[in-house]
Design an enzyme around this catalytic site. Structure first.
Site, PDB file in Angstrom:
ATOM      1  N   LYS A 158      -3.359 100.696  49.767  1.00  0.00           N
ATOM      2  CA  LYS A 158      -2.419  99.991  48.905  1.00  0.00           C
ATOM      3  C   LYS A 158      -2.481 100.627  47.525  1.00  0.00           C
ATOM      4  O   LYS A 158      -3.574 100.937  47.028  1.00  0.00           O
ATOM      5  CB  LYS A 158      -2.808  98.510  48.825  1.00  0.00           C
ATOM      6  CG  LYS A 158      -2.618  97.772  50.146  1.00  0.00           C
ATOM      7  CD  LYS A 158      -1.134  97.581  50.436  1.00  0.00           C
ATOM      8  CE  LYS A 158      -0.943  96.707  51.670  1.00  0.00           C
ATOM      9  NZ  LYS A 158       0.489  96.467  51.943  1.00  0.00           N
TER      10      LYS A 158
ATOM     11  N   ASP B  26       0.925 102.449  50.486  1.00  0.00           N
ATOM     12  CA  ASP B  26       1.898 101.344  50.513  1.00  0.00           C
ATOM     13  C   ASP B  26       1.947 100.698  49.140  1.00  0.00           C
ATOM     14  O   ASP B  26       0.941 100.181  48.646  1.00  0.00           O
ATOM     15  CB  ASP B  26       1.489 100.317  51.581  1.00  0.00           C
ATOM     16  CG  ASP B  26       2.500  99.190  51.751  1.00  0.00           C
ATOM     17  OD1 ASP B  26       3.523  99.173  51.036  1.00  0.00           O
ATOM     18  OD2 ASP B  26       2.251  98.306  52.606  1.00  0.00           O
TER      19      ASP B  26
ATOM     20  N   GLU C  63       5.039 103.953  51.767  1.00  0.00           N
ATOM     21  CA  GLU C  63       5.708 102.744  52.243  1.00  0.00           C
ATOM     22  C   GLU C  63       6.245 101.936  51.061  1.00  0.00           C
ATOM     23  O   GLU C  63       5.526 101.683  50.101  1.00  0.00           O
ATOM     24  CB  GLU C  63       4.685 101.924  53.053  1.00  0.00           C
ATOM     25  CG  GLU C  63       5.239 100.684  53.734  1.00  0.00           C
ATOM     26  CD  GLU C  63       4.178  99.995  54.600  1.00  0.00           C
ATOM     27  OE1 GLU C  63       3.157 100.642  54.938  1.00  0.00           O
ATOM     28  OE2 GLU C  63       4.359  98.822  54.925  1.00  0.00           O
TER      29      GLU C  63
ATOM     30  N   ASP D 173       9.483  98.830  54.585  1.00  0.00           N
ATOM     31  CA  ASP D 173       8.871  97.619  55.121  1.00  0.00           C
ATOM     32  C   ASP D 173       9.741  96.439  54.670  1.00  0.00           C
ATOM     33  O   ASP D 173      10.650  96.012  55.394  1.00  0.00           O
ATOM     34  CB  ASP D 173       7.418  97.525  54.608  1.00  0.00           C
ATOM     35  CG  ASP D 173       6.701  96.224  54.973  1.00  0.00           C
ATOM     36  OD1 ASP D 173       7.327  95.322  55.534  1.00  0.00           O
ATOM     37  OD2 ASP D 173       5.492  96.094  54.679  1.00  0.00           O
TER      38      ASP D 173
END
Ligand code: OSB
Ligand code: MG
Length: 375
Positions: free
Chosen positions: A167, A193, A218, A243
């Site tokens: 992340k 992400d 992402e 996403d």
């Protein structure tokens, strides 16, 4: 094969995560999980899970809005109605009923499991899945510093994970990814992400990530923004995976038409259930867009549904499908989800339905709220 749901019992349980999970838009320390127990007229009972979070920091839905939506609008469209199959349930939930996709998905996916039970087949096979083992990836939350992230990534690789997702957010991005890439082999499967933490003004900055050979980045931009993602994709070598943006098969068609991304993270809960997830899978297959199954820190119940979906042929990239132990001291299913040393999760194909059983007594003891809808 017709199905007729006569009762839905909603239960909220609280499950503390083994460690806090931080994404760019917030941190989760304890999951508030909404479980559904659906009973069909034939007597078959299945469990499903609503993936909505505690706060509206991933999507607009939360466990509380989903609970309300299931009670007021979803259950009344399904209870004591006879359906030809789960696809018919999805249609009934689509007509003149906007949004609330996670609430709808919890019931729609439960209906797929009911159908699997009634047909005596594994859910994965009813969906049309062909894979027997699923490659697992880990999603590592934002860490305090690059050294801590490197420690986590090394441990994940040693455990066998086939993909390591980090992340990121402004202030915890390029230096963090650089440190992990330097610590692992050049071909280790890495991705980042952002959960919508950046804007198009960051395009040049984000292009620095191109040097780290990430399989994808992402959802860097707005949860709703396909046009800006298309512009960003034009300026990045790294493929963008969407996403939050992907809420329907039409959004995927738009993504493909606009060039907003090259990979899709499919979370069945986010798109309203398996009917939509399958349609997205099929469209992506036709356009040679690889997909993988995302996660929402589900209990072992929600995980069973993700595993079943990930057996479809175009799930060619490792999913965010970690074993139970990564999340919980103890899961609520038996057997718990495990991963072998090669980073593979075995699909339970021997049993009808979702393939794991729920520890009903434990759920009862964990329940902080219960509501029965229907008979
Ligand atoms: O963006 O994929 C995400 C968890 C909660 C909300 C959003 C996301 C995630 C994850 C966790 O990445 C994946 C998992 O369940 O292991
Ligand atoms: Mg994500």
């Amino acid at each position: 094969m017709s199905l007729r749901i006569e009762r839905i019992v909603l239960r909220e349980i609280r499950l503390p995560l083994r460690e806090p999970f931080r994404i760019s838009s917030g941190v989760t320390t304890e999951r508030r999980i909404c479980l559904l127990e659906l009973t069909d007229a034939s007597g078959a009972t299945v469990w499903s899970e609503c993936v909505a979070g505690e706060l509206p920091n991933y999507s607009a839905e939360t466990i509380d809005t989903a609970w309300h939506a299931i009670r007021e609008w979803v259950a009344p469209r399904v209870l004591n109605k006879t359906f030809d199959g789960p696809e018919a349930v999805a249609l009934a939930l689509a007509e003149d009923f906007r949004g609330h996709l996670m609430a709808k998905a919890a019931v729609e996916m439960g209906c797929w499991a009911v159908a699997a039970e009634l047909e005596g087949r594994a859910l994965a096979r009813l969906l049309g899945g062909i894979q027997e083992r699923i490659p697992a990836g880990i999603s590592i939350g934002i860490q305090a510093n690059p050294a801590t992230l490197v420690r986590r990534a090394r441990a994940a690789q040693a455990a066998g994970y086939r993909k390591i997702k980090m992340k990121i957010r402004p202030g915890a991005d390029v230096a963090f990814v650089r440190a992990v890439r330097a610590a692992l082999e050049p071909d280790a499967h890495l991705m980042a992400d952002a959960n919508s933490a950046y804007t198009l003004a960051d395009a040049e900055y984000l292009a620095q990530l191109d040097q780290f050979n990430l399989t994808m980045i992402e959802q860097p931009l707005g949860q709703d923004d396909l046009r800006q993602h298309a512009e960003l994709q034009g300026r990045l070598k790294t493929p963008i995976c969407l996403d939050e943006c992907i809420t329907s098969v039409d959004r995927v068609a738009d993504m493909i038409a606009l060039g907003s991304g090259r990979i899709v993270n499919i979370k069945p809960g986010r798109v309203g259930g398996f009917s939509a997830a399958k349609a997205i899978h099929d469209l992506c297959l036709r356009h040679a867009v690889p997909v993988w199954c995302g996660g929402m820190l589900e209990s072992g119940v929600g995980r069973a549904y993700n595993v079943a979906l990930a057996t479809l042929p175009n799930f060619t990239l490792p999913g965010d499908l970690s074993p139970s132990k990564r999340y919980w001291a103890r899961d609520i299913v038996e057997p718990e989800w495990t991963m072998d040393a090669e980073g593979m999760v075995e699909v339970p194909l021997e049993r009808a339905g979702i393939g794991v059983s729920v520890d009903v007594e434990r759920v009862a003891s964990l329940a902080v709220r219960t509501e029965t809808l229907g008979a």
